[in-house]
Design an enzyme around this catalytic site. Sequence first.
Site, PDB file in Angstrom:
ATOM      1  CE  LYS A 225     -73.984-100.347-101.935  1.00 19.01           C
ATOM      2  NZ  LYS A 225     -72.848 -99.505-101.459  1.00 19.01           N
TER       3      LYS A 225
ATOM      4  CB  SER B  27     -71.807 -98.186-104.700  1.00 19.27           C
ATOM      5  OG  SER B  27     -71.456 -98.369-103.350  1.00 19.27           O
TER       6      SER B  27
ATOM      7  CB  SER C 148     -70.472 -95.953-101.575  1.00 19.60           C
ATOM      8  OG  SER C 148     -69.607 -96.000-102.681  1.00 19.60           O
TER       9      SER C 148
END
Length: 469
Positions: A80, A155, A179
């Site tokens: 990420k 996310s 997330s």
Amino acid sequence: MAHPFYFNIAETLEKFRRKQISPVELVSAHLNRIEQIQPQLNPFVHIDAESARARSRDSESRITRGESLRPLEGIPLTVKSCLDVAGWPCPAGSLLRKDYVPSANATLVSRLEDGGAILLGNTNTPEFLMAYETDNRLTGKTSNPWNPAYSAGGSSGGEAAAIASGCSMGGVGSDGGGSIRTPAHFCGICGLKPTPGRIPATGHFPPGAGAFGWIGVVGPMARTVADLRALFTVMSGPDPGDALSAPIPLREISAVDLRGLRIGILENPELGRPTPETLSTLRRAAQLLCDLNHRVEPIKLENLDQALELWWFFFGPAIADLFRQSTKGKESQLSPMLVAYLGVAQTEPKVTLDSFQKACVDRDLVRASLIRQLRDVPILLSGVSTAPAFQHGAGNYHRGNPHNYLDTMRFSQWLNIAGFPGLSLPMGQSLEGLPINIQLIARPHEEELLLAVAAQLEQARGPWQPPPI
């Protein structure tokens, strides 16, 4: 023969040993897949093809020389874009961080590379990670590989879309309120939110320090539970940069440990009303667990409503205050979704020293109460959210909206105040053909048991199915 980009880790290592495929060929297949998928779904922020090819040649040389394979030898992974990788942009979805390039790796990144992994690139997020949809003014939106009209979640939405579509064999997300687990649910892959401290969050933005250490964690995402376990094994362990990190050794789970476990089906009404298809998927998972000779029974937890209120206190007004301070005078550069979050959080009562101290104490008391209630229930079964993926732009924090996050995502949010590990596992599909995951939950620091039960359930479910893209 399956596409090389849909191999799992164990079979890939075996194919390396048998010289049926090489790390160079595998990385090349993944880079070609990225070239095909990126224009359609936009999972990536940065792709480092040159470095990936060089590392694949190094891995191939090690194999040719007959050296022992490292646990992730030649395995193509992603991370990420809120995690530091030396020399890569790490924007966390924000124009305010577009020029930030770290000089050193996050601890877990170094562990993955030391384990032989080959990092292909980093993946898209909402700005500052504060939404359940991945979209921002810097790199745009990421779409769902099952239907590009739908969100990939957030996310860690870029990570989930990359893994589900075969651009990566696995990777790393982070989770402050679902997330990891929600994008895994939206995209039909697996995701593990660990206990805070089991995997060091050193090198993550925003930093999870002080009273916010319980909220945000980093964890693995992959298509199978075995791959989650392989990543967790390499990434876990203490690190002085993470204040919650502890020297907890990895545990092997035996057949005796898995015999006749008491598993609670979480039925608290304050978690929201799942869709009929979500309830049907949960019933299927419960029946499979019964067929595995576990004792499955309904359970309601006390203080869960308070846990949800405390989660929003920290994740909403408390964190929003910090962001408002750091973005003052730069509001015109913020993404609409971040502006909307800040606006909703600002309608809450002002955070004071007294209210913050009380919330810290209440959090610890609620966490202790939940742990006591689960003394004889090592595993819980629940939804991940009340519904499958929503269409782009449909979700927000505004109450009254059918996809508002404060109603639909409660199944995931309470774990981030209690510090419990949770695992998102594909189990069914909606009428629209969108994935529906279930969530398995364990007591703190019992990730190994969680992974073992998830592996049983996964085997009973049947093989993982790729999206139609």
